[in-house]
Design a protein around this motif. Structure first.
Motif, PDB file in Angstrom:
ATOM      1  N   HIS A 214       0.844  -1.196   0.000  1.00 27.42           N
ATOM      2  CA  HIS A 214       0.000   0.000   0.000  1.00 27.42           C
ATOM      3  C   HIS A 214       0.884   1.254   0.000  1.00 27.42           C
ATOM      4  O   HIS A 214       1.994   1.243   0.540  1.00 27.42           O
ATOM      5  N   TYR A 215       0.367   2.313  -0.603  1.00 23.68           N
ATOM      6  CA  TYR A 215       1.106   3.575  -0.612  1.00 23.68           C
ATOM      7  C   TYR A 215       0.145   4.737  -0.391  1.00 23.68           C
ATOM      8  O   TYR A 215      -1.038   4.669  -0.719  1.00 23.68           O
ATOM      9  N   SER A 216       0.687   5.817   0.172  1.00 19.90           N
ATOM     10  CA  SER A 216      -0.112   6.983   0.552  1.00 19.90           C
ATOM     11  C   SER A 216      -0.548   7.774  -0.669  1.00 19.90           C
ATOM     12  O   SER A 216       0.220   7.948  -1.621  1.00 19.90           O
ATOM     13  N   ARG A 217      -1.792   8.259  -0.612  1.00 19.43           N
ATOM     14  CA  ARG A 217      -2.336   9.104  -1.676  1.00 19.43           C
ATOM     15  C   ARG A 217      -2.978  10.332  -1.042  1.00 19.43           C
ATOM     16  O   ARG A 217      -4.047  10.261  -0.475  1.00 19.43           O
ATOM     17  N   TRP A 218      -2.272  11.443  -1.119  1.00 17.34           N
ATOM     18  CA  TRP A 218      -2.888  12.699  -0.668  1.00 17.34           C
ATOM     19  C   TRP A 218      -3.851  13.199  -1.740  1.00 17.34           C
ATOM     20  O   TRP A 218      -3.633  12.972  -2.929  1.00 17.34           O
ATOM     21  N   PRO A 219      -4.943  13.866  -1.363  1.00 17.77           N
ATOM     22  CA  PRO A 219      -5.475  14.126  -0.026  1.00 17.77           C
ATOM     23  C   PRO A 219      -6.482  13.070   0.405  1.00 17.77           C
ATOM     24  O   PRO A 219      -7.307  13.334   1.276  1.00 17.77           O
ATOM     25  N   TYR A 220      -6.444  11.901  -0.219  1.00 17.71           N
ATOM     26  CA  TYR A 220      -7.441  10.866   0.040  1.00 17.71           C
ATOM     27  C   TYR A 220      -7.020   9.984   1.214  1.00 17.71           C
ATOM     28  O   TYR A 220      -5.829   9.794   1.475  1.00 17.71           O
ATOM     29  N   ARG A 221      -8.013   9.443   1.899  1.00 17.71           N
ATOM     30  CA  ARG A 221      -7.743   8.502   2.983  1.00 17.71           C
ATOM     31  C   ARG A 221      -7.485   7.102   2.461  1.00 17.71           C
ATOM     32  O   ARG A 221      -6.759   6.331   3.072  1.00 17.71           O
ATOM     33  N   THR A 222      -8.100   6.763   1.330  1.00 15.21           N
ATOM     34  CA  THR A 222      -7.929   5.425   0.768  1.00 15.21           C
ATOM     35  C   THR A 222      -6.562   5.328   0.103  1.00 15.21           C
ATOM     36  O   THR A 222      -6.270   6.063  -0.842  1.00 15.21           O
ATOM     37  N   PRO A 223      -5.705   4.429   0.574  1.00 10.84           N
ATOM     38  CA  PRO A 223      -4.369   4.338  -0.031  1.00 10.84           C
ATOM     39  C   PRO A 223      -4.422   3.613  -1.371  1.00 10.84           C
ATOM     40  O   PRO A 223      -5.382   2.910  -1.689  1.00 10.84           O
ATOM     41  N   GLY A 224      -3.398   3.823  -2.170  1.00  4.70           N
ATOM     42  CA  GLY A 224      -3.234   3.033  -3.378  1.00  4.70           C
ATOM     43  C   GLY A 224      -2.616   1.692  -3.037  1.00  4.70           C
ATOM     44  O   GLY A 224      -1.953   1.539  -1.999  1.00  4.70           O
ATOM     45  N   THR A 225      -2.809   0.712  -3.892  1.00  6.16           N
ATOM     46  CA  THR A 225      -2.292  -0.636  -3.641  1.00  6.16           C
ATOM     47  C   THR A 225      -1.711  -1.214  -4.918  1.00  6.16           C
ATOM     48  O   THR A 225      -2.312  -1.098  -5.989  1.00  6.16           O
ATOM     49  N   LEU A 226      -0.554  -1.836  -4.784  1.00 10.28           N
ATOM     50  CA  LEU A 226       0.082  -2.541  -5.891  1.00 10.28           C
ATOM     51  C   LEU A 226       0.070  -4.037  -5.607  1.00 10.28           C
ATOM     52  O   LEU A 226       0.385  -4.470  -4.490  1.00 10.28           O
ATOM     53  N   TYR A 227      -0.295  -4.809  -6.608  1.00 13.58           N
ATOM     54  CA  TYR A 227      -0.367  -6.254  -6.484  1.00 13.58           C
ATOM     55  C   TYR A 227       0.598  -6.895  -7.488  1.00 13.58           C
ATOM     56  O   TYR A 227       1.086  -6.253  -8.420  1.00 13.58           O
ATOM     57  N   VAL A 228       0.850  -8.168  -7.283  1.00 10.79           N
ATOM     58  CA  VAL A 228       1.620  -8.964  -8.237  1.00 10.79           C
ATOM     59  C   VAL A 228       0.675  -9.999  -8.832  1.00 10.79           C
ATOM     60  O   VAL A 228      -0.005 -10.729  -8.092  1.00 10.79           O
ATOM     61  N   VAL A 229       0.612 -10.041 -10.154  1.00 12.32           N
ATOM     62  CA  VAL A 229      -0.280 -10.982 -10.834  1.00 12.32           C
ATOM     63  C   VAL A 229       0.542 -11.874 -11.757  1.00 12.32           C
ATOM     64  O   VAL A 229       1.678 -11.561 -12.128  1.00 12.32           O
TER      65      VAL A 229
END
Length: 275
Positions: A253-268
């Motif tokens: 997960h990584y921070s995304r200003w100004p949102y509370r919902t963080p971004g997420t990176l997955y491996v597929v």
């Protein structure tokens, strides 16, 4: 209504996009949107209104002339001497790039932005008012806030991708077996070769070699022909169900200003289960 969405600002879709940065670095899945449709509509209306106002001012020229009208030709001539050579030369240098890239991206025009700002400020002072409007600091503050937020989000995204790469590497998977996004892949390719495999290479001659086709059913990788040493078994994605589903690696997960919902990176997985 939906057919008008591509016409909203930002239009180009290069570095200034609705995602708040570059076009998702060409990872699979849908990147989180930074500028929702309502904000893009507001930006489009404001941009169009500013353009109409500038055109109306150029056509009418009815504003009160300044007291130093006799100095205007000299001032504009000085600006032309200072700005015209750079503008002309830089524009000429963009021609071969535009021809090879099938267009000019917004980032290539950043160098011309100060020229346009100086010209518009001079025009505003001559034709409208000697002082800038009171709303100017507000607009500058908004742009500064936007820039700070975007820089934070991009750095946060890059840190998350490096963290994910370290996790995959710790499990014995080489970087040449993972699609991390085009610019990360270029770095990996240069660890295995002395150049990026591009058909435009002139020296050394015959440096370009067409990359072998990917395995049957493999997920596509952006610019795969430029990085023939990368044969991805896995790829970084914004969607855990992209391609052939999630791989056994923990998401980051990584921070995304100004949102509370963080971004997420997955491996597929990039290859069918049988492969």
């Amino acid at each position: 209504y939906l057919h008008l969405v591509p016409l909203l600002e930002p239009v180009m879709g290069d570095w200034v996009t609705k995602y708040g940065g570059y076009r998702s670095n060409f990872l699979t899945g849908q990147a989180p949107v930074f500028l929702p449709t309502g904000i893009r509509l507001t930006l489009a209306v404001a941009s169009l209104g500013g353009l109409i106002g500038l055109l109306a001012s150029l056509l009418s020229l009815r504003s009160r002339p300044p007291e130093t009208e006799s100095q205007q030709p000299s001032q504009w001539r000085h600006l032309a001497i200072l700005l015209t050579p750079f503008t002309v030369v830089y524009s000429l240098l963009l021609i071969p790039r535009a021809a090879s890239a099938d267009g000019i991206f917004d980032r290539y025009l950043l160098e011309l932005l100060p020229v346009a700002l100086i010209w518009m400020l001079r025009y505003y002072q001559d034709r409208i008012a000697s002082r800038l409007p009171r709303a100017t600091p507000v607009l500058v503050t908004i742009m500064a806030f936007y820039s700070a937020v975007i820089i934070h989000n991009m750095f946060s995204f890059y840190r998350a991708r490096v963290t994910l790469a370290a996790e995959i590497r710790a499990n014995g998977i080489r970087d040449s077996s993972v699609d991390y996004g085009w610019e990360y892949n270029f770095t990996t390719e240069l660890r295995h070769s002395d150049h990026i495999n591009d058909p435009h290479i002139v020296f050394p001659p015959h440096a370009y070699i067409p990359a072998p086709p990917p395995p049957a059913g493999a997920c596509p990788m952006f610019w795969a022909d430029k990085t023939p040493h990368i044969r991805p078994l896995y790829g970084v994605s914004f969607d855990p169900n992209a391609c052939y589903g999630p791989a056994p690696f923990a998401p980051v997960h990584y921070s995304r200003w100004p949102y509370r919902t963080p971004g997420t990176l997955y491996v597929v997985r990039y290859l069918p289960p049988k492969a």
